[in-house]
Design an enzyme around this catalytic site. Sequence first.
Site, short mmCIF file in Angstrom:
data_model
loop_
_atom_site.label_atom_id
_atom_site.label_comp_id
_atom_site.label_asym_id
_atom_site.label_seq_id
_atom_site.Cartn_x
_atom_site.Cartn_y
_atom_site.Cartn_z
N SER A 130 -3.38 10.21 -4.37
CA SER A 130 -4.94 9.99 -3.99
C SER A 130 -5.41 11.13 -3.62
O SER A 130 -4.93 12.11 -3.39
CB SER A 130 -4.90 9.01 -2.69
N LYS A 184 0.54 3.60 -1.87
CA LYS A 184 -0.69 3.91 -2.53
C LYS A 184 -1.50 2.57 -2.77
O LYS A 184 -2.80 2.89 -2.46
CB LYS A 184 -0.32 4.67 -3.78
N HIS A 187 -3.22 1.86 0.48
CA HIS A 187 -4.12 2.91 0.78
C HIS A 187 -5.61 2.28 0.05
O HIS A 187 -6.42 2.60 0.77
CB HIS A 187 -3.74 4.22 0.40
N ASN A 188 -5.33 1.90 -1.17
CA ASN A 188 -6.51 1.78 -1.86
C ASN A 188 -7.21 0.30 -1.24
O ASN A 188 -8.35 0.17 -1.34
CB ASN A 188 -6.04 1.46 -3.31
N GLU A 191 -9.19 1.58 1.42
CA GLU A 191 -10.32 2.17 1.12
C GLU A 191 -11.32 1.05 0.65
O GLU A 191 -12.48 1.19 0.55
CB GLU A 191 -9.80 2.80 -0.40
#
Length: 472
Positions: A130, A184, A187-188, A191
């Site tokens: 990232s 990940k 995480h997105n 986000e």
Amino acid sequence: MPAAEIGVIGLGVMGANLALNISDHGYEVAVYNRTVAKTRAFMAEAGALSEKIIACDTLEALVDAIRPPRPIILMIKAGDPVDQQIAALQPLLDRDDLLIDAGNANFRDTIRRFKALEDSGPTFLGMGVSGGEEGARHGPSIMVGGKRDSWQRIEDVLTAISAKYEGEPCAAWVGEDGAGHFVKTIHNGIEYADMQMIAEIYGIMRDGMQMEPAAMAGVFAAWNDGPLDSYLIEITADILQTQDDESGKPMVDMIVDAAGQKGTGRWSAIESLRIAAPAPAIEAAVGARSLSAMIDLRTKAEAVLGVPGQGEFDLGATTLDLLEKALLAGKVAAYAQGFSVMAAASKEYGWHLPLPVIARIWRAGCIIRSRFLDDIASAFTATPDVDNLLLTPEFAQIVTDTDRALRAVLAEAIRKGQPVPALASAVAYFDQLRRSRGTANLIQAQRDYFGAHGFVRTDAEGEAHGPWHSEE
């Protein structure tokens, strides 16, 4: 004799910058791209770093250029291209060579690939990266999944090229097989939620308060000096003060309001539902992006239904302070939900995800880096078995301190017709989470009534049924 210590396949924006980052830290790197012209262009732009880069026109040349056991990073489009690349490489590699998929892969594909290669080689790692273009070049946040000893083989390289937070590398092994790509993905998802909430506050300022982008930029810049300090708030201020050279107007006003998505946010929402770990802020953000793409439908609906116009969004002299606190509350909800999904997945897949470590490697390099990730790391370190981040003293206090502001902002937004789906999901999540007796008893009664699904009584154990269809 082979000179390269590591290889990179795929010289798009991310792959090219990652290769430059590796060579910039003193490592010899061999590179390959399916289109040879792109390799030539990359080398021409590498400058002095080209001395530590070996350009290869074929996969055979790439393999020959790397000292065994060979670590090779794949930075190519997710999906079938990865499988095709693995199939092409397999006959050329030794059993102890290491393939590292650094693209935005679906973690289920990573699990499948890991199992397929486990007994036949080469070794496989799934690596979440990232930070975008800038992060890949100067220091991303790196989340690795696979065998711990495989991670240890390339740990020196990955920690060297990663972002640093107060000198601590933002790279770590987080678990077996698909763990890195799952982290990940979440995480997105966070986000997505964070960006949507910022956009909702921007919408209130623009449409409800008639603020110009330059004025909004000043507000976001000031907020970035407080508890909202984060990369996304920082770049929002920068975006809002940027002018379009062609029209002379604010750049943001020249952009079509239809948000794109590549799948990771949607995957995070799907997985949260699959493992029964609610993440309504992420779901709301994914839904909002999908609806944003339906411009023709929205245009027709505006013509038929009209836009609610109830006057200025006004909460008095403290309006901007209340918006700041509401956004902080929403951000906390998004992070709490994301970490809750990771905790549930950790149990589901036997990963033992190190939540404090994940918070620490997100403190720099990644898109959702923010001031309170250090507080999240500390909270999970102090109470590693806590069921939800919101139950820790630090974050319970934030919810308490921002509660009235969030409700005031949402009430005014609803009265004035301002769409705030992600922020609204935050207050609903807080309210349902902290209510020991909700309304699911009625749902259970309904399920039993039409489907004889049964329920548990408050005064007895075991399954029971209601007298819904008893004879008179």
